[in-house]
Design a protein around this motif. Structure first.
Motif, mmCIF file in Angstrom:
data_model
loop_
_atom_site.group_PDB
_atom_site.id
_atom_site.type_symbol
_atom_site.label_atom_id
_atom_site.label_comp_id
_atom_site.label_asym_id
_atom_site.label_seq_id
_atom_site.Cartn_x
_atom_site.Cartn_y
_atom_site.Cartn_z
ATOM 1 N N VAL A 183 0.850 -1.189 0.000
ATOM 2 C CA VAL A 183 0.000 0.000 0.000
ATOM 3 C C VAL A 183 0.886 1.239 0.000
ATOM 4 C CG1 VAL A 183 -1.850 1.252 1.199
ATOM 5 C CG2 VAL A 183 -1.732 -1.249 1.363
ATOM 6 N N LEU A 184 0.499 2.231 -0.787
ATOM 7 C CA LEU A 184 1.151 3.541 -0.766
ATOM 8 C C LEU A 184 0.090 4.599 -0.538
ATOM 9 C CD1 LEU A 184 3.568 5.525 -1.273
ATOM 10 C CD2 LEU A 184 2.870 5.511 -3.684
ATOM 11 N N ARG A 185 0.336 5.456 0.437
ATOM 12 C CA ARG A 185 -0.521 6.607 0.663
ATOM 13 C C ARG A 185 0.320 7.864 0.514
ATOM 14 N NH1 ARG A 185 -0.690 11.372 4.100
ATOM 15 N NH2 ARG A 185 -2.770 12.214 3.713
ATOM 16 N N ALA A 186 -0.129 8.816 -0.326
ATOM 17 C CA ALA A 186 0.605 10.062 -0.545
ATOM 18 C C ALA A 186 -0.362 11.231 -0.498
ATOM 19 C CB ALA A 186 1.327 10.030 -1.893
ATOM 20 N N ASP A 187 0.011 12.293 0.207
ATOM 21 C CA ASP A 187 -0.812 13.496 0.153
ATOM 22 C C ASP A 187 -0.549 14.218 -1.158
ATOM 23 O OD1 ASP A 187 1.500 15.102 0.437
ATOM 24 O OD2 ASP A 187 1.218 15.360 2.593
ATOM 25 N N GLY A 188 -1.236 15.330 -1.384
ATOM 26 C CA GLY A 188 -1.138 16.008 -2.667
ATOM 27 C C GLY A 188 0.270 16.451 -3.004
ATOM 28 N N ARG A 189 0.964 17.023 -2.031
ATOM 29 C CA ARG A 189 2.334 17.477 -2.282
ATOM 30 C C ARG A 189 3.239 16.297 -2.599
ATOM 31 N NH1 ARG A 189 6.979 17.468 0.221
ATOM 32 N NH2 ARG A 189 6.040 16.432 2.022
ATOM 33 N N GLU A 190 3.100 15.233 -1.815
ATOM 34 C CA GLU A 190 3.943 14.052 -2.026
ATOM 35 C C GLU A 190 3.653 13.397 -3.372
ATOM 36 O OE1 GLU A 190 4.129 13.049 2.765
ATOM 37 O OE2 GLU A 190 2.585 12.171 1.467
ATOM 38 N N ALA A 191 2.380 13.349 -3.744
ATOM 39 C CA ALA A 191 2.039 12.789 -5.055
ATOM 40 C C ALA A 191 2.683 13.597 -6.168
ATOM 41 C CB ALA A 191 0.524 12.748 -5.228
ATOM 42 N N GLY A 192 2.719 14.935 -5.980
ATOM 43 C CA GLY A 192 3.361 15.775 -6.978
ATOM 44 C C GLY A 192 4.842 15.477 -7.121
ATOM 45 N N LEU A 193 5.500 15.164 -6.023
ATOM 46 C CA LEU A 193 6.919 14.807 -6.094
ATOM 47 C C LEU A 193 7.131 13.521 -6.889
ATOM 48 C CD1 LEU A 193 7.999 15.526 -2.390
ATOM 49 C CD2 LEU A 193 8.513 16.919 -4.414
ATOM 50 N N LEU A 194 6.156 12.624 -6.852
ATOM 51 C CA LEU A 194 6.299 11.323 -7.499
ATOM 52 C C LEU A 194 5.870 11.317 -8.955
ATOM 53 C CD1 LEU A 194 4.997 9.092 -4.572
ATOM 54 C CD2 LEU A 194 7.360 9.323 -5.348
ATOM 55 N N VAL A 195 4.855 12.121 -9.299
ATOM 56 C CA VAL A 195 4.321 12.058 -10.674
ATOM 57 C C VAL A 195 4.514 13.356 -11.449
ATOM 58 C CG1 VAL A 195 2.624 10.307 -10.025
ATOM 59 C CG2 VAL A 195 1.964 12.723 -9.997
ATOM 60 N N GLY A 196 5.099 14.357 -10.826
ATOM 61 C CA GLY A 196 5.396 15.587 -11.557
ATOM 62 C C GLY A 196 4.626 16.803 -11.116
ATOM 63 N N ASP A 197 3.323 16.644 -10.839
ATOM 64 C CA ASP A 197 2.481 17.759 -10.411
ATOM 65 C C ASP A 197 1.463 17.263 -9.402
ATOM 66 O OD1 ASP A 197 3.283 20.088 -12.133
ATOM 67 O OD2 ASP A 197 2.744 18.669 -13.720
ATOM 68 N N PRO A 198 1.156 18.052 -8.373
ATOM 69 C CA PRO A 198 0.088 17.659 -7.468
ATOM 70 C C PRO A 198 -1.233 17.560 -8.231
ATOM 71 C CG PRO A 198 1.379 19.454 -6.547
ATOM 72 C CD PRO A 198 1.799 19.321 -7.975
ATOM 73 N N PRO A 199 -2.003 16.498 -8.049
ATOM 74 C CA PRO A 199 -3.276 16.383 -8.765
ATOM 75 C C PRO A 199 -4.244 17.475 -8.343
ATOM 76 C CG PRO A 199 -3.058 14.650 -7.124
ATOM 77 C CD PRO A 199 -1.741 15.342 -7.188
ATOM 78 N N LYS A 200 -4.958 18.022 -9.340
ATOM 79 C CA LYS A 200 -5.858 19.150 -9.081
ATOM 80 C C LYS A 200 -7.324 18.753 -9.015
ATOM 81 C CE LYS A 200 -2.635 22.414 -9.244
ATOM 82 N NZ LYS A 200 -1.459 21.628 -9.619
ATOM 83 N N ASP A 201 -7.682 17.575 -9.522
ATOM 84 C CA ASP A 201 -9.077 17.159 -9.514
ATOM 85 C C ASP A 201 -9.140 15.632 -9.426
ATOM 86 O OD1 ASP A 201 -8.524 16.194 -12.115
ATOM 87 O OD2 ASP A 201 -9.288 18.025 -13.048
ATOM 88 N N ALA A 202 -10.362 15.106 -9.398
ATOM 89 C CA ALA A 202 -10.546 13.672 -9.193
ATOM 90 C C ALA A 202 -9.866 12.848 -10.278
ATOM 91 C CB ALA A 202 -12.041 13.353 -9.131
ATOM 92 N N GLU A 203 -10.029 13.237 -11.519
ATOM 93 C CA GLU A 203 -9.445 12.451 -12.603
ATOM 94 C C GLU A 203 -7.931 12.468 -12.551
ATOM 95 O OE1 GLU A 203 -8.747 9.856 -15.265
ATOM 96 O OE2 GLU A 203 -10.773 10.254 -14.549
ATOM 97 N N ALA A 204 -7.353 13.623 -12.225
ATOM 98 C CA ALA A 204 -5.898 13.695 -12.093
ATOM 99 C C ALA A 204 -5.417 12.839 -10.919
ATOM 100 C CB ALA A 204 -5.453 15.137 -11.913
ATOM 101 N N GLY A 205 -6.196 12.817 -9.837
ATOM 102 C CA GLY A 205 -5.843 11.978 -8.702
ATOM 103 C C GLY A 205 -5.865 10.503 -9.055
ATOM 104 N N LEU A 206 -6.885 10.079 -9.798
ATOM 105 C CA LEU A 206 -6.961 8.682 -10.216
ATOM 106 C C LEU A 206 -5.834 8.335 -11.182
ATOM 107 C CD1 LEU A 206 -10.825 8.422 -10.624
ATOM 108 C CD2 LEU A 206 -9.442 7.174 -8.954
ATOM 109 N N ARG A 207 -5.488 9.279 -12.068
ATOM 110 C CA ARG A 207 -4.376 9.044 -12.992
ATOM 111 C C ARG A 207 -3.074 8.848 -12.230
ATOM 112 N NH1 ARG A 207 -6.269 13.041 -16.270
ATOM 113 N NH2 ARG A 207 -4.754 14.503 -15.423
#
Length: 310
Positions: A183-207
């Motif tokens: 399991v991996l849990r990442a907040d918005g800032r952390e997700a941005g570090l991993l995928v390039g940009d913090p997700p801004k909406d639901a679809e970006a979060g799922l991507r």
């Protein structure tokens, strides 16, 4: 050591929480409307949340050799946390986190976390029996990469549920950490570090969650700041909006989320319910100052009723 439901590998500190109407500028002062002194740090917060949700948690972290450390450990024991794996570091002050929160729920942290209050690889390997004794190993990636990797390796080798909390960005260890994780849990800032940009909406979060799941973890939970959380697992995905709850302080919401996520997974509940349960636990934490959770059954049920259906 008797088997535990979860071993939390992370920070233990004294939390000092001050509520002010406005944060003063340079040379300014402001009266505190409220003051709380708590057992804190992400590790301790998650362990307390696990205990409140009915699990048997242990804690692997570092405190100093001062009186504050003894008070924090006494508090953890009273909360139902097994602290036998917590290390007392000689000639080290226990970590301190100042959480300054204004009337609009905006926080600022001032941290005194000397390097000796962080876990080393040797600390973790020395506690390997305690880590193996737990059904789940929660690894906080705010700890040094070598220590985090050691905990994940021990958990995976023992066949335990391995949950990473944060962003594995160290180039030498990130790939292996993700491969070891269930399991991996990442907040918005952390997700941005991993995928390039913090997700801004639901679809970006799922991507983002899909991309991170391709790197190893079976289940990924990604925060979309101010909106909700995206979950992706084998054969399913879901975006769960935030509950409609007035926010006093978001400190500790992620820790409550991780605790509830872990408990739901250990109970092998349907993933959709696990997702909503985790978001509800976060919602039950933002209505009071400080990161200490207050996860009663009534609070969780109330929050479940506040989460909008999509």
């Amino acid at each position: 050591m008797a088997e535990l439901d979860a071993m939390v590998v992370g920070q233990v500190a004294r939390d000092l929480v001050l509520l002010v109407d406005e944060v003063p500028g340079p040379a300014g002062t402001a009266p505190a409307r409220r003051r709380r002194e708590l057992l804190g740090g992400k590790g301790a917060n998650q362990a307390v949340g696990l205990a409140q949700l009915g699990a048997r948690p242990g804690l692997l972290g570092v405190v100093g050799d001062d009186d504050i450390a003894e008070r924090l450990l006494d508090r953890a024991r009273a909360d139902g946390v097994d602290v036998r794996a917590v290390l007392r570091r000689a000639d080290t002050p226990t970590g301190l986190i100042l959480d300054l929160v204004d009337a609009r729920g905006r926080w600022r942290y001032v941290e005194d976390l000397p390097e000796p209050t962080l876990l080393t690889e040797a600390d973790v390997t020395g506690a390997a029996d305690a880590v193996r004794a737990a059904r789940a190993v929660l690894v906080q990636l705010q700890q040094p990469p070598a220590a985090a990797l050691a905990a994940a390796r021990i958990g995976r080798a023992a066949g335990r549920l391995v949950l990473l909390d944060g962003a594995p960005t160290d180039e030498e260890t990130a790939g292996e950490l993700l491969a070891l994780a269930d399991v991996l849990r990442a907040d918005g800032r952390e997700a941005g570090l991993l995928v390039g940009d913090p997700p801004k909406d639901a679809e970006a979060g799922l991507r983002a969650a899909r991309e991170l799941r391709d790197r190893g973890p079976e289940l990924v939970a990604v925060e979309v700041s101010g909106e909700g959380n995206a979950f992706v697992w084998p054969g399913g995905e879901l975006f769960v909006p935030l509950s409609e709850t007035p926010t006093v302080d978001t400190t500790g919401a992620g820790d409550a989320f991780v605790a509830a996520l872990t408990v739901g997974l250990l109970r092998d509940e349907p993933r959709e319910r696990v997702a909503r349960y985790a978001v509800a636990a976060a919602g039950a934490t933002v209505g009071h100052p400080g990161g200490r959770p207050a996860l009663t059954r009534e609070a969780i049920e109330e929050q479940l009723g506040r989460i909008p259906e999509r």
